[in-house]
Design a protein around this motif. Structure first.
Motif, short mmCIF file in Angstrom:
data_model
loop_
_atom_site.label_atom_id
_atom_site.label_comp_id
_atom_site.label_asym_id
_atom_site.label_seq_id
_atom_site.Cartn_x
_atom_site.Cartn_y
_atom_site.Cartn_z
N ILE A 743 6.52 -9.55 -0.92
CA ILE A 743 6.40 -9.19 0.34
C ILE A 743 7.16 -10.31 1.54
N VAL A 744 6.59 -11.47 1.13
CA VAL A 744 7.04 -12.56 2.05
C VAL A 744 8.44 -12.82 1.68
N GLY A 745 8.95 -12.75 0.68
CA GLY A 745 10.43 -13.15 0.50
C GLY A 745 10.49 -14.25 -0.21
N LYS A 746 11.52 -14.46 -1.20
CA LYS A 746 11.81 -15.73 -1.85
C LYS A 746 12.02 -16.91 -0.80
N LYS A 747 12.45 -16.67 0.37
CA LYS A 747 12.69 -17.27 1.66
C LYS A 747 11.76 -17.03 2.51
N PRO A 748 10.73 -17.57 2.83
CA PRO A 748 9.66 -16.72 3.91
C PRO A 748 10.50 -16.33 5.05
N SER A 749 10.31 -15.01 5.62
CA SER A 749 10.91 -14.57 6.63
C SER A 749 9.45 -14.10 7.49
N ILE A 750 9.98 -14.28 8.78
CA ILE A 750 8.68 -14.06 9.95
C ILE A 750 8.29 -12.43 9.76
N GLU A 751 9.23 -11.57 9.42
CA GLU A 751 8.68 -10.25 9.20
C GLU A 751 7.79 -9.99 7.91
N GLY A 752 8.46 -10.89 6.86
CA GLY A 752 7.45 -10.85 5.42
C GLY A 752 6.03 -11.34 5.56
N ILE A 753 6.21 -12.52 6.37
CA ILE A 753 4.71 -13.01 6.63
C ILE A 753 3.68 -12.09 7.47
N GLN A 754 4.39 -11.60 8.56
CA GLN A 754 3.55 -10.70 9.42
C GLN A 754 3.06 -9.59 8.51
N ASP A 755 3.97 -9.02 7.72
CA ASP A 755 3.43 -7.90 6.97
C ASP A 755 2.40 -8.17 5.98
N LEU A 756 2.48 -9.52 5.27
CA LEU A 756 1.67 -9.60 4.40
C LEU A 756 0.09 -9.90 5.14
N VAL A 757 0.24 -10.48 6.07
CA VAL A 757 -0.99 -10.87 7.00
C VAL A 757 -1.49 -9.48 7.30
N TRP A 758 -0.61 -8.46 7.75
CA TRP A 758 -1.21 -7.25 8.17
C TRP A 758 -1.77 -6.51 6.96
N ALA A 759 -1.29 -6.59 5.89
CA ALA A 759 -1.80 -5.96 4.58
C ALA A 759 -3.12 -6.38 4.28
N ILE A 760 -3.31 -7.99 4.49
CA ILE A 760 -4.71 -8.59 3.74
C ILE A 760 -5.55 -8.10 5.10
N HIS A 763 -7.35 -4.84 4.37
CA HIS A 763 -7.64 -4.93 2.91
C HIS A 763 -9.28 -4.74 3.03
N PRO A 764 -9.84 -3.99 2.20
CA PRO A 764 -11.25 -3.82 2.18
C PRO A 764 -12.16 -5.06 2.14
N GLU A 765 -11.58 -5.87 1.24
CA GLU A 765 -12.40 -7.17 1.04
C GLU A 765 -12.17 -8.10 2.20
N PHE A 766 -11.37 -7.86 3.22
CA PHE A 766 -11.34 -8.61 4.43
C PHE A 766 -12.26 -7.93 5.51
#
Length: 770
Positions: A743-760, A763-766
């Motif tokens: 999701i973040v990408g091999k080379k981290p992207s702002i959009e990828g980081i944003q998508d991962l944080v949104w997903a977590i 998440h029910p665990e959060f």
């Protein structure tokens, strides 16, 4: 004959006044003969109407304040009409015209109250397009599920629920013609013995035989039939008729004794039950009471949650924040057997964090906010500084209540209420708001129905509500029933007379001081049961009594509720001590449970098994995202304004409890606080999903955070591992790591980081407190 005499001939007085005004404006006497005839006819018919009215009042058994006002206004109209005739004959034109005007005014008043008696309180609105729908009870409540399933004799609780529903149906549909105010056909339905007695045509029901009961026959007849009931307004629904049929089929059971026995009324006085014997590791008094309950309900004790779950649970419950990865690691590695007790003490001693978290709960309950209706117009005042200081210093609860009811300048906003702009319903005057809010928040008592009319869900009467509201009033209040003045002035008294007698002649501040002292007495067990029940509900997701504002409902453990309240009063009214007792119990440490249907939590069949799993509140969620990733709120101006000078610089980020409401917090459940709110739903909804997906506030915070994280952590695996540690307190599993890095990408992207944080963050665990 009474309506026939009144509706036409007496009404001619109104025509006479109209013609008199026309003639006066034209300076003409052309209509004098006609006006004179109308005045004479109207005056004579007023005498006849009054005579028939006196006969009718005895024939149809009218009673109550409405008929009294109608009777005396009618007699006054008759007297005025006769005097008007004599003034006309004497040629005293000015006196005659004045008296004619007063006579027509009398006709209007008498006619209004006559219409109330004949056609009901909605005689005007019911014939208008927007007023044609009459409010009536909804379908039978969930407590009546046994109606369609049982063929067995009813138990006392089922009888109580059934009778409450039957009386509610009768009150909404039948009392306008068959109650103390009006007894049409000699039939009253508001008292047990009168209902069973029947009316002029005999009994209306045959116990055990709905098919032979005249009540059922009449409510089933088509609208317009001569015998159909109700004769006006909305007909009974099929479900309501089914309830009445079931009730009669069961023998029309009714609780014996006084009418109050239909409702459960909780004891006012405190009670200290003996603590059950300790067994094994069950030494905490709470666990010993719960153990008795578990044995009764054949429930086995489960293994308590692990350290990781416990520290996250208790952090969120006490200070509203997530523990850091370092705090989790240190706690799980701590070998001390009493480390959980030590942790609870440490968290409760973090006074600033504790106050900033519990400010949310008390803001909701005390309808305190930082903006909204009334603040601009100076018709509402906040109590934030007083409330914050009270929480920070763990003010004893009896003093806390004392300062709310008999307020200082900083705490007066609660009982002052909201001065609404424009015309308002009389049940929403500031004095009535004070009565309703004090009763609801401090006593777990609903006065809102009884602020408009006698309650259909309890024994509280309109006079009770007004007498209590009058304690808060600088003037004597006139009682209004359904927003109509009754002409009766309210007394002044406390809701529970056993607590003391208010000096009704004393100035308002002195009355409030007396009220506060009466309420905080140790013998007011209801005050302290209500508080411990609210704290229990906040920490375990469901109160000992539910709903928490209906303390007359039966608790799942009366002994535990009574002991907690008595222990609370015996140990200095210390809320933090109460929380310590709960948080260190094995009961609190049991695994959380989930329910498929939230209605099951308030059902009479509810069985306690452990803490109810719940979502983070709006403020907890915002703070969690802020501490894990990036602050959701960056403006500290409000926090700086509201908080004392000593802590302005100690806030790492603005806690959501201290920011003004906005669409983000509203979507996640923060109420507008124009009314008391003592619970929030823990269920996800569409509005939340839309706000978390497309909301500007949340997505801006994620985007800004992604920029910072991209600069701080150069590789995807570092970003993923750090985010998992901060958000979930653990390392990612290999599969989670692989998916997250993708999701973040091999080379981290702002959009990828944003998508991962949104997903977590979704998440029910959060999102859940387990």
């Amino acid at each position: 004959m009474h309506p026939l005499i009144v509706h036409f001939p007496v009404g001619l007085l109104c025509v006479a006044l109209l013609l008199e005004i026309i003639g006066w404006s034209r300076k003409s006497n052309d209509m004098r003969a006609g006006i004179t005839a109308l005045v004479w006819i109207g005056a004579i018919s007023s005498v006849i109407a009054a005579a028939f009215g006196l006969i009718l009042i005895n024939q149809e058994e009218y009673g109550g304040q409405t008929v009294t006002v109608h009777q005396w206004s009618g007699l006054a109209t008759m007297a005025l009409a006769l005097i008007t005739v004599f003034a006309l004959r004497s040629g005293r034109q000015a006196l005659y015209r004045t008296l004619l005007f007063l006579t027509v005014f009398g006709v209007t008043i008498a006619g209004h109250y006559g219409a109330l008696l004949t056609h009901g309180e909605d005689y005007l609105t019911s014939v208008l397009p927007f007023g044609s729908e009459k409010e009536s009870p909804s379908a039978p409540n969930p407590n009546l599920a046994f109606i369609s399933t049982t063929n067995q004799p009813l138990n006392p609780k089922q009888i109580e629920d059934l009778n409450l529903e039957v009386r509610s149906i009768l009150a909404h549909n039948c009392y306008s013609c068959h109650s103390a105010t009006k007894t049409k056909g000699e039939l009253r339905l508001d008292k047990k013995e009168l209902l069973f007695k029947g009316g002029e045509n005999g009994p209306i029901l045959k116990a055990g035989h709905p098919e032979d009961s005249d009540m059922i026959r009449r409510v089933k007849l088509p609208a317009g039939h001569d015998d159909a009931m109700p004769t006006k307004g909305k007909r009974l629904t099929e479900k309501e008729i089914a309830v009445l049929e079931f009730w009669i089929k069961q023998g029309a059971p009714w609780p014996s004794g006084a009418e109050k026995s239909i409702y459960r009324v909780a004891a006012l006085e405190p009670r200290l039950p003996a603590i059950p014997a300790a067994t094994g590791d069950l030494t905490n008094p709470i666990d010993r009471f719960v153990n008795v309950y578990f044995q009764k309900n054949k429930i086995a004790w489960k293994t308590v949650v692990n350290d990781h779950t416990y520290i996250r649970r208790v952090y969120l419950d006490v200070i509203g924040l997530l523990p850091t990865p370092e705090q989790i690691q240190a706690f799980t590695a701590d070998p001390r057997p009493n480390k959980r007790e030590i942790l609870v003490t440490e968290l409760l001693n973090r006074n600033e964090d504790y106050a900033q978290h519990w400010l949310t709960f008390w803001n909701d309950a005390l309808r305190n906010d930082y903006s909204g209706t009334g603040y601009i117009t100076k018709g509402r005042f906040d109590i934030t500084k007083w409330l914050y200081a009270s929480l920070k210093n763990n003010k004893p609860y009896n003093q806390f209540v004392r300062e709310l009811v008999s307020p200082t300048e900083e705490s007066a906003g609660f009982i002052k209420g909201i001065k609404w702009r424009g015309t308002i319903n009389s049940s929403q005057s500031t004095e009535m708001q004070a009565a309703q809010n004090v009763a609801q928040v401090l006593l777990g008592l609903n006065l809102k129905c009884a602020s408009c009319h006698d309650s259909f869900i309890s024994d509280w009467k309109l006079a009770d509500s007004y007498a209590f509201a009058n304690v808060f009033s600088d003037t004597t209040l006139e009682i209004h029933r359904c927003d109509k003045p009754t002409g009766k002035m309210a007394g002044r008294r406390i809701l529970f007379k056993e607590l003391g007698t208010i000096n009704g002649e004393a100035p308002t501040p002195e009355r409030l001081r007396q009220l506060a002292e009466f309420m905080v007495q140790p013998k007011d067990g209801r005050l302290y049961r209500t508080l411990v029940n609210r704290i229990w509900a906040q920490l375990l997701g469901r109160g000992l009594v539910e709903p928490v504002d209906m303390m007359d409902n039966e608790p799942w453990s009366q002994d535990l509720l009574d002991w907690l309240a008595s222990d609370f009063t015996a140990n200095g009214y210390n809320i933090k001590r109460l929380m310590t007792t709960i948080l260190t119990s094995k009961t609190y440490q049991l695994p959380s449970i989930s329910v498929k249907d939230p209605a099951l939590l308030t059902a009479p069949t509810y069985v306690f098994e452990g803490m109810v799993r719940r979502r983070l509140s709006a403020e907890q969620f915002a703070d969690a995202v802020s501490i894990v990733f990036n602050p959701v709120y960056g403006d500290t101006s409000l926090a700086t304004k509201l908080l004392p000078e000593t802590i302005k610089q100690e806030i790492p980020f603005p806690r959501a409890s201290l920011v003004k409401n906005d669409p983000f917090l509203t979507a996640l459940g923060r109420p507008n606080r124009e009314t008391v709110s003592t619970s929030r739903t823990s269920q996800a909804n569409l509005l939340q999903a839309l706000e978390l997906t497309n909301g500007a506030k949340f997505n801006t915070a994620l985007k800004n955070g992604a920029i910072i994280w991209k600069a701080k952590y150069p590789t995807s695996d570092l970003i993923v591992k750090e985010l998992y540690r901060k958000a979930l307190g653990r390392e990612p599993q290999p599969k989670e790591l692989a998916v997250a890095e993708k999701i973040v990408g091999k080379k981290p992207s702002i959009e990828g980081i944003q998508d991962l944080v949104w997903a977590i963050s979704l998440h029910p665990e959060f999102q859940l407190i387990n």
